[in-house]
Motif scaffolding. Structure first.
Motif, PDB file in Angstrom:
ATOM      1  N   ALA A  64      74.383  84.573  49.117  1.00 18.16           N
ATOM      2  CA  ALA A  64      75.166  83.340  49.257  1.00 18.16           C
ATOM      3  C   ALA A  64      76.519  83.402  48.551  1.00 18.16           C
ATOM      4  O   ALA A  64      77.488  82.813  49.035  1.00 18.16           O
ATOM      5  N   LEU A 101      74.029  73.056  38.416  1.00 18.72           N
ATOM      6  CA  LEU A 101      74.491  74.380  37.998  1.00 18.72           C
ATOM      7  C   LEU A 101      74.742  75.296  39.182  1.00 18.72           C
ATOM      8  O   LEU A 101      75.695  76.074  39.175  1.00 18.72           O
ATOM      9  N   ALA A 143      73.156  76.724  46.699  1.00 17.44           N
ATOM     10  CA  ALA A 143      73.415  77.858  47.596  1.00 17.44           C
ATOM     11  C   ALA A 143      72.520  77.794  48.819  1.00 17.44           C
ATOM     12  O   ALA A 143      71.350  77.424  48.735  1.00 17.44           O
ATOM     13  N   VAL A 144      73.105  78.165  49.942  1.00 19.06           N
ATOM     14  CA  VAL A 144      72.359  78.254  51.202  1.00 19.06           C
ATOM     15  C   VAL A 144      72.642  79.630  51.806  1.00 19.06           C
ATOM     16  O   VAL A 144      73.794  80.110  51.777  1.00 19.06           O
ATOM     17  N   TRP A 197      72.154  80.265  57.539  1.00 22.11           N
ATOM     18  CA  TRP A 197      71.580  78.933  57.735  1.00 22.11           C
ATOM     19  C   TRP A 197      72.536  77.815  57.355  1.00 22.11           C
ATOM     20  O   TRP A 197      72.131  76.664  57.218  1.00 22.11           O
ATOM     21  N   ARG A 198      73.798  78.130  57.219  1.00 17.81           N
ATOM     22  CA  ARG A 198      74.761  77.093  56.800  1.00 17.81           C
ATOM     23  C   ARG A 198      75.160  76.185  57.960  1.00 17.81           C
ATOM     24  O   ARG A 198      74.990  76.524  59.117  1.00 17.81           O
ATOM     25  N   GLY A 199      75.724  75.045  57.595  1.00 20.09           N
ATOM     26  CA  GLY A 199      76.237  74.124  58.599  1.00 20.09           C
ATOM     27  C   GLY A 199      75.146  73.354  59.326  1.00 20.09           C
ATOM     28  O   GLY A 199      75.383  72.789  60.388  1.00 20.09           O
ATOM     29  N   ARG A 200      73.939  73.342  58.782  1.00 17.89           N
ATOM     30  CA  ARG A 200      72.827  72.615  59.418  1.00 17.89           C
ATOM     31  C   ARG A 200      72.296  71.506  58.513  1.00 17.89           C
ATOM     32  O   ARG A 200      71.202  70.989  58.745  1.00 17.89           O
ATOM     33  N   GLY A 201      73.022  71.204  57.458  1.00 16.95           N
ATOM     34  CA  GLY A 201      72.604  70.097  56.593  1.00 16.95           C
ATOM     35  C   GLY A 201      71.692  70.492  55.442  1.00 16.95           C
ATOM     36  O   GLY A 201      71.230  69.622  54.700  1.00 16.95           O
ATOM     37  N   ILE A 202      71.439  71.796  55.274  1.00 22.00           N
ATOM     38  CA  ILE A 202      70.519  72.203  54.196  1.00 22.00           C
ATOM     39  C   ILE A 202      71.163  71.990  52.828  1.00 22.00           C
ATOM     40  O   ILE A 202      70.524  71.488  51.892  1.00 22.00           O
ATOM     41  N   SER A 217      73.433  69.747  52.034  1.00 19.76           N
ATOM     42  CA  SER A 217      73.413  68.293  51.781  1.00 19.76           C
ATOM     43  C   SER A 217      72.025  67.837  51.380  1.00 19.76           C
ATOM     44  O   SER A 217      71.867  67.024  50.471  1.00 19.76           O
ATOM     45  N   VAL A 235      83.292  73.439  40.080  1.00 17.72           N
ATOM     46  CA  VAL A 235      83.398  74.329  41.245  1.00 17.72           C
ATOM     47  C   VAL A 235      84.802  74.942  41.265  1.00 17.72           C
ATOM     48  O   VAL A 235      85.771  74.307  40.826  1.00 17.72           O
ATOM     49  N   ALA A 255      82.516  74.040  49.223  1.00 16.35           N
ATOM     50  CA  ALA A 255      81.532  73.097  48.681  1.00 16.35           C
ATOM     51  C   ALA A 255      82.209  71.816  48.197  1.00 16.35           C
ATOM     52  O   ALA A 255      81.569  70.766  48.102  1.00 16.35           O
ATOM     53  N   LEU A 282      81.608  69.029  50.501  1.00 16.83           N
ATOM     54  CA  LEU A 282      80.239  68.510  50.399  1.00 16.83           C
ATOM     55  C   LEU A 282      80.130  67.534  49.224  1.00 16.83           C
ATOM     56  O   LEU A 282      79.564  66.439  49.357  1.00 16.83           O
ATOM     57  N   TYR A 283      80.686  67.902  48.088  1.00 18.28           N
ATOM     58  CA  TYR A 283      80.590  67.040  46.904  1.00 18.28           C
ATOM     59  C   TYR A 283      81.369  65.737  47.112  1.00 18.28           C
ATOM     60  O   TYR A 283      80.884  64.661  46.770  1.00 18.28           O
ATOM     61  N   ASN A 288      82.078  64.271  49.952  1.00 16.75           N
ATOM     62  CA  ASN A 288      81.366  63.445  50.940  1.00 16.75           C
ATOM     63  C   ASN A 288      80.137  62.775  50.335  1.00 16.75           C
ATOM     64  O   ASN A 288      79.682  61.745  50.820  1.00 16.75           O
TER      65      ASN A 288
HETATM   66  C1  LIG Z   1      78.235  75.013  49.774  1.00 19.22           C
HETATM   67  C2  LIG Z   1      76.987  75.315  50.585  1.00 19.22           C
HETATM   68  C3  LIG Z   1      75.759  75.185  49.687  1.00 19.22           C
HETATM   69  C4  LIG Z   1      76.886  74.336  51.751  1.00 19.22           C
HETATM   70  O1  LIG Z   1      75.642  74.566  52.415  1.00 19.22           O
HETATM   71  P1  LIG Z   1      75.422  74.072  53.954  1.00 19.22           P
HETATM   72  O2  LIG Z   1      73.962  74.131  54.222  1.00 19.22           O
HETATM   73  O3  LIG Z   1      76.304  74.806  54.864  1.00 19.22           O
HETATM   74  O4  LIG Z   1      75.911  72.563  53.842  1.00 19.22           O
HETATM   75  P2  LIG Z   1      75.766  71.439  54.963  1.00 19.22           P
HETATM   76  O5  LIG Z   1      75.418  72.029  56.278  1.00 19.22           O
HETATM   77  O6  LIG Z   1      74.833  70.407  54.419  1.00 19.22           O
HETATM   78  O7  LIG Z   1      77.240  70.869  55.029  1.00 19.22           O
HETATM   79  C5  LIG Z   1      77.600  69.859  54.142  1.00 19.22           C
HETATM   80  C6  LIG Z   1      79.094  69.658  54.117  1.00 19.22           C
HETATM   81  O8  LIG Z   1      79.704  70.749  53.433  1.00 19.22           O
HETATM   82  C7  LIG Z   1      80.990  70.979  54.002  1.00 19.22           C
HETATM   83  N1  LIG Z   1      81.018  72.356  54.464  1.00 19.22           N
HETATM   84  C8  LIG Z   1      79.977  73.188  54.508  1.00 19.22           C
HETATM   85  N2  LIG Z   1      80.388  74.404  54.955  1.00 19.22           N
HETATM   86  C9  LIG Z   1      81.709  74.283  55.188  1.00 19.22           C
HETATM   87  C10 LIG Z   1      82.695  75.179  55.655  1.00 19.22           C
HETATM   88  N3  LIG Z   1      82.424  76.452  55.973  1.00 19.22           N
HETATM   89  N4  LIG Z   1      83.956  74.727  55.755  1.00 19.22           N
HETATM   90  C11 LIG Z   1      84.252  73.449  55.426  1.00 19.22           C
HETATM   91  N5  LIG Z   1      83.360  72.570  54.991  1.00 19.22           N
HETATM   92  C12 LIG Z   1      82.102  72.990  54.869  1.00 19.22           C
HETATM   93  C13 LIG Z   1      81.182  69.973  55.105  1.00 19.22           C
HETATM   94  O9  LIG Z   1      81.852  68.854  54.563  1.00 19.22           O
HETATM   95  C14 LIG Z   1      79.760  69.604  55.469  1.00 19.22           C
HETATM   96  O10 LIG Z   1      79.624  68.315  55.948  1.00 19.22           O
HETATM   97  P3  LIG Z   1      79.741  68.013  57.543  1.00 19.22           P
HETATM   98  O11 LIG Z   1      78.806  68.949  58.209  1.00 19.22           O
HETATM   99  O12 LIG Z   1      79.339  66.572  57.616  1.00 19.22           O
HETATM  100  O13 LIG Z   1      81.166  68.270  57.866  1.00 19.22           O
HETATM  101  C15 LIG Z   1      77.053  76.767  51.177  1.00 19.22           C
HETATM  102  O14 LIG Z   1      78.265  76.889  51.887  1.00 19.22           O
HETATM  103  C16 LIG Z   1      76.958  77.884  50.153  1.00 19.22           C
HETATM  104  O15 LIG Z   1      75.866  78.346  49.824  1.00 19.22           O
HETATM  105  N6  LIG Z   1      78.126  78.369  49.643  1.00 19.22           N
HETATM  106  C17 LIG Z   1      78.138  79.517  48.722  1.00 19.22           C
HETATM  107  C18 LIG Z   1      77.627  79.159  47.357  1.00 19.22           C
HETATM  108  C19 LIG Z   1      78.546  78.176  46.660  1.00 19.22           C
HETATM  109  O16 LIG Z   1      79.740  78.414  46.536  1.00 19.22           O
HETATM  110  N7  LIG Z   1      77.966  77.048  46.175  1.00 19.22           N
HETATM  111  C20 LIG Z   1      78.704  75.986  45.522  1.00 19.22           C
HETATM  112  C21 LIG Z   1      79.042  76.232  44.126  1.00 19.22           C
HETATM  113  S1  LIG Z   1      77.622  76.469  43.084  1.00 19.22           S
END
Ligand SMILES: CC(C)(COP(=O)(O)OP(=O)(O)OC[C@H]1O[C@@H](n2cnc3c(N)ncnc32)[C@H](O)[C@@H]1OP(=O)(O)O)[C@@H](O)C(=O)NCCC(=O)NCCS
Length: 136
Positions: free
Chosen positions: A7, A57, A60-61, A65-70, A72, A94, A100, A103-104, A106
């Motif tokens: 991740a 702290l 991570a997804v 599997w990203r972009g599917r609400g996991i 959130s 961050v 991310a 996400l925070y 929102n």
């Molecule tokens: C941040 C992270 C956990 C999001 O996981 P995810 O499962 O893709 O998140 P979601 O599908 O629930 O998306 C939630 C929101 O995040 C934002 N988001 C997620 N991926 C994004 C991308 N590639 N670009 C822009 N916004 C993004 C969007 O606002 C999204 O909301 P929306 O779908 O309503 O637009 C994932 O991208 C990740 O693991 N990143 C690497 C690790 C990291 O940096 N973690 C954060 C610091 S510890």
């Protein structure tokens, strides 16, 4: 640790080692939430708390599997668990430029502080650390 390794972009050295994770998860007030599908772990959130404050702290997804609400769902679950424990606020930090941040924001987190040039990437570039906080 499989999700941890996949991740986090190695350019920033943000992934924790297994001993770091094991050490933190045995501390009082700390909990790890896993998103699972059958036997596979797809993501996780790590929170620690002190008195009525919590810190997210790690979140991570798995990239596949990203972009599917996991992400959130993990964040919402961490917030719900914190409320159940009587915690009144949650904060996190961050790197600027990390997606991310969306996400925070929102999820109702407010940007409360910037530490300029706090992180150094492997390419020696400097990145600000953004602090976010929300009341629970
Ligand atoms: C941040 C992270 C956990 C999001 O996981 P995810 O499962 O893709 O998140 P979601 O599908 O629930 O998306 C939630 C929101 O995040 C934002 N988001 C997620 N991926 C994004 C991308 N590639 N670009 C822009 N916004 C993004 C969007 O606002 C999204 O909301 P929306 O779908 O309503 O637009 C994932 O991208 C990740 O693991 N990143 C690497 C690790 C990291 O940096 N973690 C954060 C610091 S510890």
């Amino acid at each position: 640790m499989t999700v941890m390794a996949r991740a986090f972009d190695p350019a920033f050295g943000e992934a924790w080692t297994a001993p770091q994770l094991a050490g933190m998860t045995t501390m009082d007030g700390t909990w790890l939430t896993l998103a699972r599908l059958d036997a596979a772990t797809l993501g996780f959130a790590l929170v620690r708390s002190i008195f009525d404050e919590a810190e997210l702290l790690l979140l991570a997804v798995d990239p596949g599997w990203r972009g599917r609400g996991i992400g959130s769902a993990l964040l919402n679950d961490s917030i719900a668990a914190a409320r159940l424990r009587g915690i009144k606020s949650m904060h996190l930090e961050v790197r600027s430029g990390n997606n991310a941040v969306n996400l925070y924001k929102n999820s109702g987190f407010l940007h409360v502080n910037t530490r300029c040039n706090y992180y150094r990437g492997n390419d020696n570039r400097l990145y600000d650390a953004l602090s976010f906080r929300r009341d629970l």
